[in-house]
Write an enzyme that holds these catalytic residues in place. Sequence first.
Site, mmCIF file in Angstrom:
data_model
loop_
_atom_site.group_PDB
_atom_site.id
_atom_site.type_symbol
_atom_site.label_atom_id
_atom_site.label_comp_id
_atom_site.label_asym_id
_atom_site.label_seq_id
_atom_site.Cartn_x
_atom_site.Cartn_y
_atom_site.Cartn_z
ATOM 1 N N HIS A 72 0.837 -1.205 0.000
ATOM 2 C CA HIS A 72 0.000 0.000 0.000
ATOM 3 C C HIS A 72 0.869 1.251 0.000
ATOM 4 C CE1 HIS A 72 -4.027 -1.724 1.753
ATOM 5 N NE2 HIS A 72 -3.565 -2.430 0.741
ATOM 6 N N TYR A 201 -9.028 5.535 8.032
ATOM 7 C CA TYR A 201 -9.155 5.903 9.448
ATOM 8 C C TYR A 201 -10.240 6.973 9.545
ATOM 9 C CZ TYR A 201 -4.642 3.671 10.593
ATOM 10 O OH TYR A 201 -3.626 2.774 10.800
ATOM 11 N N PRO A 293 -3.176 0.701 19.088
ATOM 12 C CA PRO A 293 -2.930 0.208 17.724
ATOM 13 C C PRO A 293 -3.225 1.232 16.617
ATOM 14 C CG PRO A 293 -4.810 -0.910 18.714
ATOM 15 C CD PRO A 293 -4.201 -0.060 19.775
ATOM 16 N N LYS A 297 1.868 0.213 15.171
ATOM 17 C CA LYS A 297 3.282 0.143 15.556
ATOM 18 C C LYS A 297 3.659 -1.090 16.363
ATOM 19 C CE LYS A 297 4.363 3.564 13.356
ATOM 20 N NZ LYS A 297 4.935 3.112 12.085
ATOM 21 N N TYR A 385 4.311 6.779 9.868
ATOM 22 C CA TYR A 385 3.431 5.625 9.623
ATOM 23 C C TYR A 385 4.186 4.509 8.883
ATOM 24 C CZ TYR A 385 -0.924 3.084 8.921
ATOM 25 O OH TYR A 385 -1.906 2.119 8.962
HETATM 26 P P1 FAS Z 1 3.060 -11.283 21.808
HETATM 27 O O1 FAS Z 1 2.072 -10.952 22.878
HETATM 28 O O2 FAS Z 1 2.622 -11.362 20.397
HETATM 29 O O3 FAS Z 1 3.735 -12.714 22.111
HETATM 30 C C1 FAS Z 1 4.025 -13.117 23.428
HETATM 31 C C2 FAS Z 1 3.965 -14.628 23.449
HETATM 32 O O4 FAS Z 1 4.377 -15.070 24.751
HETATM 33 C C3 FAS Z 1 2.544 -15.140 23.224
HETATM 34 O O5 FAS Z 1 2.546 -16.160 22.256
HETATM 35 C C4 FAS Z 1 2.141 -15.680 24.602
HETATM 36 O O6 FAS Z 1 1.277 -16.793 24.506
HETATM 37 C C5 FAS Z 1 3.493 -16.079 25.178
HETATM 38 N N1 FAS Z 1 3.546 -16.105 26.653
HETATM 39 C C6 FAS Z 1 2.943 -15.245 27.507
HETATM 40 N N2 FAS Z 1 3.234 -15.605 28.788
HETATM 41 C C7 FAS Z 1 4.026 -16.713 28.722
HETATM 42 C C8 FAS Z 1 4.637 -17.553 29.685
HETATM 43 N N3 FAS Z 1 4.489 -17.316 30.985
HETATM 44 N N4 FAS Z 1 5.379 -18.607 29.255
HETATM 45 C C9 FAS Z 1 5.550 -18.856 27.928
HETATM 46 N N5 FAS Z 1 4.987 -18.102 26.951
HETATM 47 C C10 FAS Z 1 4.238 -17.035 27.363
HETATM 48 N N6 FAS Z 1 -0.478 -4.259 16.950
HETATM 49 C C11 FAS Z 1 -0.623 -3.616 15.773
HETATM 50 O O7 FAS Z 1 0.340 -3.074 15.252
HETATM 51 N N7 FAS Z 1 -1.862 -3.561 15.172
HETATM 52 C C12 FAS Z 1 -2.969 -4.184 15.719
HETATM 53 O O8 FAS Z 1 -4.050 -4.124 15.173
HETATM 54 C C13 FAS Z 1 -2.832 -4.886 16.927
HETATM 55 N N8 FAS Z 1 -3.897 -5.554 17.470
HETATM 56 C C14 FAS Z 1 -3.730 -6.233 18.656
HETATM 57 C C15 FAS Z 1 -4.790 -6.941 19.251
HETATM 58 C C16 FAS Z 1 -4.630 -7.619 20.459
HETATM 59 C C17 FAS Z 1 -5.790 -8.384 21.079
HETATM 60 C C18 FAS Z 1 -3.384 -7.577 21.125
HETATM 61 C C19 FAS Z 1 -3.206 -8.258 22.473
HETATM 62 C C20 FAS Z 1 -2.318 -6.901 20.546
HETATM 63 C C21 FAS Z 1 -2.482 -6.222 19.306
HETATM 64 N N9 FAS Z 1 -1.431 -5.547 18.680
HETATM 65 C C22 FAS Z 1 -1.559 -4.890 17.513
HETATM 66 C C23 FAS Z 1 -0.145 -5.539 19.257
HETATM 67 C C24 FAS Z 1 0.521 -6.847 18.884
HETATM 68 O O9 FAS Z 1 0.546 -6.979 17.499
HETATM 69 C C25 FAS Z 1 1.864 -6.847 19.536
HETATM 70 O O10 FAS Z 1 2.542 -5.614 19.343
HETATM 71 C C26 FAS Z 1 2.721 -7.974 19.072
HETATM 72 O O11 FAS Z 1 1.997 -9.164 19.253
HETATM 73 C C27 FAS Z 1 4.009 -7.942 19.897
HETATM 74 O O12 FAS Z 1 4.664 -9.121 19.721
HETATM 75 P P2 FAS Z 1 5.400 -9.835 20.954
HETATM 76 O O13 FAS Z 1 6.188 -8.830 21.685
HETATM 77 O O14 FAS Z 1 6.062 -11.032 20.370
HETATM 78 O O15 FAS Z 1 4.258 -10.251 21.975
HETATM 79 C C1 PHB Z 2 -5.105 -4.081 11.117
HETATM 80 O O1 PHB Z 2 -5.245 -4.296 9.901
HETATM 81 O O2 PHB Z 2 -5.301 -4.970 11.969
HETATM 82 C C2 PHB Z 2 -4.695 -2.709 11.592
HETATM 83 C C3 PHB Z 2 -4.290 -1.758 10.673
HETATM 84 C C4 PHB Z 2 -3.902 -0.500 11.111
HETATM 85 C C5 PHB Z 2 -3.958 -0.202 12.458
HETATM 86 C C6 PHB Z 2 -4.362 -1.163 13.387
HETATM 87 C C7 PHB Z 2 -4.748 -2.416 12.951
HETATM 88 O O3 PHB Z 2 -3.595 1.037 12.897
#
Ligand code: FAS
Ligand code: PHB
Length: 391
Positions: A72, A201, A293, A297, A385
């Site tokens: 994009h 957005y 989000p 980032k 961005y």
């Molecule tokens: P993660 O949370 O992805 O990974 C951590 C891992 O550690 C998980 O697999 C977990 O199961 C494991 N873990 C936890 N405790 C443990 C333990 N005690 N023992 C062993 N393993 C354990 N970011 C965006 O940019 N855009 C979005 O739209 C967006 N939507 C999101 C929606 C939700 C519901 C959440 C929670 C986050 C969202 N995020 C979004 C942010 C997300 O993308 C994070 O920034 C990204 O997953 C970060 O990656 P990690 O740091 O690897 O953490």
């Molecule tokens: C998504 O596609 O999940 C998404 C895109 C942009 C954002 C947050 C989430 O700022």
Amino acid sequence: MKTQVGIIGAGPAGLLLSHLLHLQGIESILIENRSRTYIESRVRAGVLEQGTVNTLNEAGVGERMRKEGLLHHGIELSFHNKRHRINMHELTDGRAITVYGQQEVVKDLVKARLVAGGQLLFEVEDVSVHNLDSNQPKIRFRKDGEEQEIACDFIGGCDGFHGICRPSIPAGVLQVFERVYPFGWLGILAQSKPPSEELIYCHHERGFALFSMRTPEITRLYIQCTPDEDIANWPDDRIWHELELRLGADESIQLQEGKILQKGVTPMRSFVVEPMQYGRLFLAGDAAHIVPPTGAKGMNLAVADIRHLSRALGGYYQNNRTDLLEQYSATCLRRVWRSEHFSWWMTALLHRFPDYTPFQQRLQLSELEYVTSSRAASTSLAENYVGLPMN
Ligand code: FAS
Ligand code: PHB
């Protein structure tokens, strides 16, 4: 068990760390408390910065992303029922974003690690870390009812916001910076054609909405809601109706309803701990910081942290360097705080704050007018961005 680097968490941070260490000939064991199926189906982030795309390509795990990811060049901001395109490609000398679900990145990294014979242990329980301030930290856990221990040189604390690594750092070491927002996002994944080729957005008097996608047939949509919203109050037809209202009456765009495949509410906060390390434990990704989000980032920050951590560990094992390890936090935090500010700014610009006065609401609209009409202002949004270059 013994290894050089013990890694806790199989999210983007932990998996990428394990892979980048492997490429440098550094051994690791990664443990994860959920199943492989669960982590590969968890719907989260969707937007990859240019730096993340470059990192995955350079690490040899970008083939499917290049094929299936959506490149994009711009995004749209909508307010007063009018859409304004920000041509990020033109404003940032050719940089762009790629829309490719986080769970796809996770699948690609898990596959690469297993093909390389990497040690990934899923469904572990009762994880704990010990002797962090010694040169032989330990990870203890249970697997299939058996107590296990990993003796290692370093621990990658990649277990996310709710993990055990950050809380294992002694009291008084960490400084916490936090802001909780008075709203959350209700997110849905639906089998329907996205209303537009690019992300939209929407600032709306009823609240924020975001129209994103995963493929040309799968749309990813978000509605601002209360932080403790009960998803039971949002049957499918209410979701589609609200999205229609916030997208705004514009005959040039059509919201196509479809089967909702997944729905959930994500609370929103800004959160950082300083420093991001203690002894031989190094926090990365959501274990160390959270962003709302709105700026897309979260996952990209995790990748940026891991680029620094894998380089610092490589420096230690190949050249006995400790300086990069000592500087890890300071190096990561420069980008963390830039992303924290941008994510807060995008959130403040686009959401409806319950306590905003009419004066503040006018300021919001004035800033949206400015950002979408001034080249300087839209360039600032665009360069943040697509992501500042990852070094
Ligand atoms: P993660 O949370 O992805 O990974 C951590 C891992 O550690 C998980 O697999 C977990 O199961 C494991 N873990 C936890 N405790 C443990 C333990 N005690 N023992 C062993 N393993 C354990 N970011 C965006 O940019 N855009 C979005 O739209 C967006 N939507 C999101 C929606 C939700 C519901 C959440 C929670 C986050 C969202 N995020 C979004 C942010 C997300 O993308 C994070 O920034 C990204 O997953 C970060 O990656 P990690 O740091 O690897 O953490
Ligand atoms: C998504 O596609 O999940 C998404 C895109 C942009 C954002 C947050 C989430 O700022």
